[in-house]
Design a protein around this motif. Structure first.
Motif, PDB file in Angstrom:
ATOM      1  N   LEU A 127      65.006 -43.226 -41.940  1.00 31.71           N
ATOM      2  CA  LEU A 127      64.798 -42.707 -43.184  1.00 31.71           C
ATOM      3  C   LEU A 127      65.060 -40.649 -42.353  1.00 31.71           C
ATOM      4  O   LEU A 127      65.667 -39.999 -43.139  1.00 31.71           O
ATOM      5  CB  LEU A 127      63.834 -42.792 -43.488  1.00 31.71           C
ATOM      6  CG  LEU A 127      63.726 -44.112 -44.876  1.00 31.71           C
ATOM      7  CD1 LEU A 127      62.375 -44.339 -45.553  1.00 31.71           C
ATOM      8  CD2 LEU A 127      65.195 -44.154 -45.761  1.00 31.71           C
ATOM      9  N   TYR A 264      71.447 -46.363 -44.417  1.00 34.83           N
ATOM     10  CA  TYR A 264      70.969 -47.447 -43.946  1.00 34.83           C
ATOM     11  C   TYR A 264      71.110 -48.971 -43.782  1.00 34.83           C
ATOM     12  O   TYR A 264      70.693 -49.322 -42.868  1.00 34.83           O
ATOM     13  CB  TYR A 264      68.669 -47.533 -45.290  1.00 34.83           C
ATOM     14  CG  TYR A 264      68.507 -47.379 -44.743  1.00 34.83           C
ATOM     15  CD1 TYR A 264      67.003 -46.733 -43.976  1.00 34.83           C
ATOM     16  CD2 TYR A 264      68.007 -48.676 -44.488  1.00 34.83           C
ATOM     17  CE1 TYR A 264      65.949 -47.925 -43.886  1.00 34.83           C
ATOM     18  CE2 TYR A 264      66.994 -49.765 -44.096  1.00 34.83           C
ATOM     19  CZ  TYR A 264      65.752 -48.954 -43.610  1.00 34.83           C
ATOM     20  OH  TYR A 264      64.986 -49.538 -43.891  1.00 34.83           O
ATOM     21  N   GLY A 439      57.038 -43.362 -47.353  1.00 35.65           N
ATOM     22  CA  GLY A 439      58.677 -42.490 -48.366  1.00 35.65           C
ATOM     23  C   GLY A 439      57.970 -41.448 -48.791  1.00 35.65           C
ATOM     24  O   GLY A 439      58.582 -40.530 -49.721  1.00 35.65           O
TER      25      GLY A 439
END
Length: 493
Positions: A127, A264, A439
């Motif tokens: 990420l 991803y 996140g």
């Protein structure tokens, strides 16, 4: 016959008493009946019941819920201590969570032990590489911001629900990261996917919680019961999501170029192949599917609902909205979108975002942990398998810490000069400790970029004669979601 019957009853009572024996050293609390546990009084909300238990037993207490031993933590320091303890990092074997991965602990959110460490490490690294919290991702988000502003322009001047384009914009950010896909606001496929995510959340909050509290019940439940409790509907939603993600994964496999990973999914597939033969690898297609599902269920709907709360609060409090807009106008030239470089100067907006997350407490009881081994906490013994629940909402409304705990008061996060205060204790909308939300940086980035652009271009207000109701939707059991209602969008001059 009578003697045998009496003997059978005595043996059953003894067995139930043995099974229901309270472990020594547990925090004080409610233990209740064999099998049933301590039942909550009828007509009382879980929020009010937890307040009653806290007044009676203190900041750490036990509530035997069905067949589960559950320990509630009701202050910041307890939660911080517990969630930094390596032995309190497991996820419980809840039916409602394990159905996502065929009862295997996989993915980012629901994995345990080595699998969790591997998945979390991979997710955080990738990420970050894909731009989370960095300016490299800002351009993609700002493109969604531009499209969102253009669509909101079509919805000005009349009372109406918050436009669907907000959902699409937030989903597109996750799609960009996970699969390098983007949908236009009118694309039927993204509307179907949004409906699927909404349906999944709704079904998750229904009767499957009974299976969570009575883990032996699924194996003996007849079909009519699983249908009545909404479990069949949950399983159907989970399967739809799995099929959708597997189709995208299949398309990626067919077009994969190991030298040019796009997203991803590509990176995971390449790494999974490289790890073949490694006995310590936990990578699999099941795990990838679970990770992508985690990114969407945790990363899109939470941001979407926080945004909706934000627009409703700002419409309800026009003076706060005006202060935020004035600061945006002072810092960012009109016709230029606010960027991450402007963020340190937009303290009023940052305080509003923090205050919305505090007051709303979107996931009031956080994500449950479980004890991986017998553990000591605050002088008590927490047996292996005990469920640990952090009462985040109670931290966010602790009257000895917050000046106006039940009010919308962005000044909680500002000093006397209007500067943003350092991160405060008792504030944990993304949890805390080893399993803090991976996140968080992406969510904060989205909230800032979307809200700043919308407030730069529009003013939001209550419809005349329709005052906004900022109480949570009572139909949402485990989340504090806003009620569906209209709002007026006005283009700023």
């Amino acid at each position: 016959m009578l003697t045998e019957a009496v003997l059978g009853v005595v043996l059953l009572v003894l067995l139930l008493t043995l099974v229901n024996r309270r472990p020594k050293g547990l925090p004080p609390g409610e233990w209740g009946w064999p099998v049933l546990g301590a039942l909550m009084p009828s007509g009382v909300t879980i929020e009010d019941h937890l307040k009653t238990l806290r007044r009676k037993y203190g900041d750490i207490f036990t509530w035997r819920m069905g067949s589960r031993t559950v320990v509630f933590l009701n202050n910041f320091q307890l939660i911080k201590t517990a969630f930094s303890n390596p032995d309190l990092q497991d996820r419980p074997d809840f039916y409602s969570l394990d159905v996502f991965t065929d009862k295997v602990k996989a993915g980012i959110s629901n994995a345990n032990g080595v699998h969790w460490h591997n998945s979390r490490r991979f997710a955080l690294r990738q990420l970050k590489e894909l731009g989370m919290g960095k300016s490299s991702l800002m351009d993609a988000i700002q493109y969604e911001v531009t499209c969102l502003v253009d669509d909101f322009m079509k919805h000005t001047g009349r009372p109406q629900p918050i436009p669907m384009s907000l959902n699409v914009a937030i989903l597109n950010v996750i799609w960009k990261i996970t699969a390098d896909i983007r949908y236009d606001v009118d694309d039927r496929k993204v509307h179907e996917f949004n409906d699927l995510i909404t349906e999944l959340f709704e079904n998750f909050q229904r009767g499957s919680v009974i299976f969570d509290m009575y883990p032996w019940l699924p194996s003996i439940s007849p079909p009519f019961l699983t249908k009545y409790l909404g479990v069949d509907a949950l399983l159907e939603s989970v399967e739809k999501l799995r099929v959708y993600i597997l189709q995208v994964m299949g398309e990626h496999e067919a077009s994969l170029n190991p030298d040019k990973p796009r997203d991803y999914i590509d990176i995971y597939l390449i790494e999974m192949k490289a790890q073949q033969g490694n006995p310590e690898s936990t990578m699999s297609k099941l795990d990838l599917c679970a990770q992508v599902a985690d990114l969407f269920t945790a990363g899109s709907e939470t941001t979407n609902q926080t945004m909706r709360w934000g627009l409703l609060f700002l419409a309800k409090y026009p003076d706060v909205q005006a202060r935020v807009q004035q600061q945006i106008d002072d810092v960012v030239p009109r016709g230029t979108l606010p960027s991450l470089e402007d963020k340190p100067k937009l303290t009023q907006l940052e305080a509003v975002i923090h205050e919305i997350s505090r007051l709303v407490s979107l996931v009031p009881l956080g994500l449950s942990h479980a004890a991986a081994a017998d553990t000591q906490l605050a002088g008590f013994t927490i047996p292996k398998g005990t469920v640990i629940i952090p009462n985040q909402e109670m931290c966010h409304k602790e009257p000895t810490y917050w000046e106006k705990p039940e009010e919308f008061y962005p000044e909680h996060f500002l000093d006397s000069e209007g500067k943003l205060k350092p991160r405060k204790k008792n504030y944990l909308p993304f949890s805390i400790g080893r399993r803090v939300c991976p996140g968080e940086a992406l969510s904060r980035m989205e909230l800032y970029l979307f809200l700043s652009a919308l407030l730069q271009n529009f003013t939001f207000s209550e419809p005349e004669g329709e005052p906004l109701d900022l109480k949570r939707n009572p139909n949402a059991l485990f989340f504090n979601l806003p009620k569906p209602q209209n709002i007026v969008i006005t283009k700023r001059a």
